[in-house]
Design a protein around this motif. Structure first.
Motif, PDB file in Angstrom:
ATOM      1  N   ALA A  87      -8.352   0.094  -1.533  1.00 25.03           N
ATOM      2  CA  ALA A  87      -9.533   1.110  -1.997  1.00 25.03           C
ATOM      3  C   ALA A  87      -8.962   2.504  -1.883  1.00 25.03           C
ATOM      4  O   ALA A  87      -8.154   2.920  -1.158  1.00 25.03           O
ATOM      5  N   ARG A  88      -9.385   3.288  -2.896  1.00 22.75           N
ATOM      6  CA  ARG A  88      -8.934   4.630  -2.619  1.00 22.75           C
ATOM      7  C   ARG A  88      -9.378   5.538  -1.290  1.00 22.75           C
ATOM      8  O   ARG A  88      -8.990   6.412  -1.151  1.00 22.75           O
ATOM      9  N   GLY A  89     -10.497   4.784  -0.790  1.00 22.75           N
ATOM     10  CA  GLY A  89     -11.167   5.290   0.337  1.00 22.75           C
ATOM     11  C   GLY A  89     -10.304   5.024   1.677  1.00 22.75           C
ATOM     12  O   GLY A  89     -10.807   5.384   2.719  1.00 22.75           O
ATOM     13  N   TYR A  90      -9.354   4.272   1.441  1.00 18.91           N
ATOM     14  CA  TYR A  90      -8.664   3.690   2.586  1.00 18.91           C
ATOM     15  C   TYR A  90      -7.523   4.293   3.305  1.00 18.91           C
ATOM     16  O   TYR A  90      -6.280   3.987   3.000  1.00 18.91           O
ATOM     17  N   GLY A  91      -7.572   5.716   3.404  1.00 16.26           N
ATOM     18  CA  GLY A  91      -6.534   6.398   3.745  1.00 16.26           C
ATOM     19  C   GLY A  91      -5.475   6.538   2.817  1.00 16.26           C
ATOM     20  O   GLY A  91      -5.632   7.004   1.536  1.00 16.26           O
ATOM     21  N   GLN A  92      -3.971   6.454   3.259  1.00 19.24           N
ATOM     22  CA  GLN A  92      -3.086   6.126   2.479  1.00 19.24           C
ATOM     23  C   GLN A  92      -2.796   4.934   1.978  1.00 19.24           C
ATOM     24  O   GLN A  92      -1.527   4.496   1.305  1.00 19.24           O
ATOM     25  N   SER A  93      -3.606   3.879   1.828  1.00 18.95           N
ATOM     26  CA  SER A  93      -3.384   2.340   1.494  1.00 18.95           C
ATOM     27  C   SER A  93      -2.807   2.407   0.215  1.00 18.95           C
ATOM     28  O   SER A  93      -2.037   1.717  -0.091  1.00 18.95           O
ATOM     29  N   GLU A  94      -3.655   3.049  -0.897  1.00 19.43           N
ATOM     30  CA  GLU A  94      -2.972   2.919  -2.107  1.00 19.43           C
ATOM     31  C   GLU A  94      -1.387   3.608  -2.497  1.00 19.43           C
ATOM     32  O   GLU A  94      -0.754   2.707  -3.070  1.00 19.43           O
ATOM     33  N   GLU A  95      -1.462   4.602  -1.713  1.00 17.23           N
ATOM     34  CA  GLU A  95      -0.140   5.054  -1.710  1.00 17.23           C
ATOM     35  C   GLU A  95       1.099   4.259  -0.957  1.00 17.23           C
ATOM     36  O   GLU A  95       2.265   3.832  -1.651  1.00 17.23           O
ATOM     37  N   TYR A  96       0.765   3.559   0.046  1.00 19.28           N
ATOM     38  CA  TYR A  96       1.716   2.628   0.557  1.00 19.28           C
ATOM     39  C   TYR A  96       1.880   1.492   0.027  1.00 19.28           C
ATOM     40  O   TYR A  96       3.172   1.070  -0.338  1.00 19.28           O
ATOM     41  N   LEU A  97       0.864   0.929  -0.668  1.00 17.46           N
ATOM     42  CA  LEU A  97       0.911  -0.419  -1.671  1.00 17.46           C
ATOM     43  C   LEU A  97       1.906   0.068  -2.700  1.00 17.46           C
ATOM     44  O   LEU A  97       2.646  -0.643  -3.246  1.00 17.46           O
ATOM     45  N   GLY A  98       1.586   1.141  -3.350  1.00 20.15           N
ATOM     46  CA  GLY A  98       2.327   1.682  -4.601  1.00 20.15           C
ATOM     47  C   GLY A  98       3.806   1.845  -4.211  1.00 20.15           C
ATOM     48  O   GLY A  98       4.700   1.365  -5.097  1.00 20.15           O
TER      49      GLY A  98
END
Length: 376
Positions: A48-59
């Motif tokens: 989720a975009r609200g999960y800190g840097q989660s999207e970036e890390y997965l990306g």
């Protein structure tokens, strides 16, 4: 690993999904955790975009290359409801850019928790117009919603017919949303259970009494089995922050059949324990006491008391009780000490509970330091 159809999306998802909220500070460990989940048969990654840097890390992991082809991997991100289509359009594109993706398999409206949120998604020229546009041009394949809202809000959202799946809180120790699952199934929606280990009771660190009562199983294993034995449920989130944290949950990833007699017996023992220990102070969660003039979420406060008294689940109780007054619409309601003893709830209670006394008792037991959500 077993797989189930995710409602009308027709995606065939692993019965465990990797939730990425706990990727806190290390992109390399995040990548290792993702790869370990794929090697164990997980084919659905949720962020989720609200999960800190989660999207970036997965990306970053996606850009580096994963061991499973993109065509065999399903990726969900979640974006909160907003007032206008332009904002949603920008947020969708930002998430795709962070994830290094051309399209999302699933987009969840994140935290459809209030009546106002529902109005935003139902508005004729609101945020859903951008979502439909993204579906039309292929950036999004399927639309759903996640919720921490009341049962009434959840049922209303399901009945909009806007969504193909729902992310819900539902566990052995919290079965309030059973009718929401029924409603979702009637609409052929996929059902994704979120946070069964943590919100389901902090079952990764259970108290000794609960461990004893669940023998020969672990409390976490039993909760997973309670959920996996339910054919209405497609998938459960496992929020591993390291590869090692995947091992214990996925030991039950093939055990999706009906509950066995030994498991049923343990669940009966748990129910008997609660009845015996709580006696006439047990709140059966009918919700008839609401609304409270002081906005106390009486049933949830007393549910936490039930668990603390019956099973020594004090750490879990303090964790959740500390969220009251500190987490906004994600965990609404005031603490038990806000009770003015007005008596409004007393004639509504079919069990004749002394609700003001029980609220005060809960506050004395569970009031610790204030809590908050991990991410806003």
């Amino acid at each position: 690993m077993q797989y189930r159809r995710f409602g009308k999306t027709n995606l065939n998802l692993s019965v465990f999904s990797l939730g990425t909220m706990r990727y806190l500070s290390d992109v390399e460990i995040a990548h290792q955790t993702i790869e370990k989940s794929l090697s164990l048969g997980i084919n659905h990654l949720e962020t989720a975009r609200g999960y800190g840097q989660s999207e970036e890390y997965l990306g970053t992991a996606i850009k580096s290359g994963l061991s499973v082809p993109r065509s065999q991997l399903y990726i969900t991100t979640k974006i909160p409801p907003c007032v206008d289509a332009d904002t949603m359009e920008r947020l969708i594109d930002e998430s795709l850019q962070r994830l290094n993706l051309d399209y999302l398999d699933c987009l969840g409206i994140h935290g459809l928790n209030t009546r106002q949120h529902l109005e935003w998604v139902e508005a004729k020229n609101g945020c859903m117009q951008a979502v439909y546009k993204a579906v039309d041009d292929g950036r999004v394949k399927h639309i759903g919603f996640s919720t921490h809202g009341s049962l009434e809000i959840i049922l209303a959202a399901i009945n909009t017919d806007l969504f193909e799946f729902v992310n819900l809180h539902y566990y052995y120790f919290f079965q309030r949303h059973n009718s929401a699952i029924d409603a979702a199934i009637e609409k052929d929606m996929g059902v994704f259970i979120i946070s069964p280990a943590d919100k389901g009771g902090r079952l990764y660190t259970p108290p000794d009494k609960l461990k004893e009562l669940c023998q020969p199983f672990t409390p976490l294993e039993l909760n997973y089995r309670f959920l996996l034995s339910d054919p209405r449920i497609t998938t459960l989130s496992v929020g591993a922050a390291t590869p090692e944290e995947l091992i214990a949950p996925l030991e039950v990833a093939d055990h999706v059949g009906e509950l066995r007699l030994e498991e049923i017996k343990v669940f009966e023992n748990l129910e008997n324990q609660q009845n015996q220990v709580l006696g006439t102070d047990k709140c059966s969660q009918c919700y008839a006491c609401l609304p409270c003039p002081e906005n106390i979420n009486i049933p949830e406060v007393l549910r936490l008391r039930n668990l603390a008294v019956a099973y020594d689940m004090n750490d879990y109780g303090k964790y959740r009780y500390g969220m009251f007054e500190n987490a906004g619409h994600w965990f609404p309601g005031m603490k038990g000490n806000r009770c003015t003893e007005c008596g409004d709830c007393l004639p509504k209670c079919p069990e004749n509970l002394d609700i003001p006394a029980l609220l005060q008792d809960t506050h004395e037991r569970l009031n610790g330091k204030a809590g908050r959500r991990l991410w806003g």
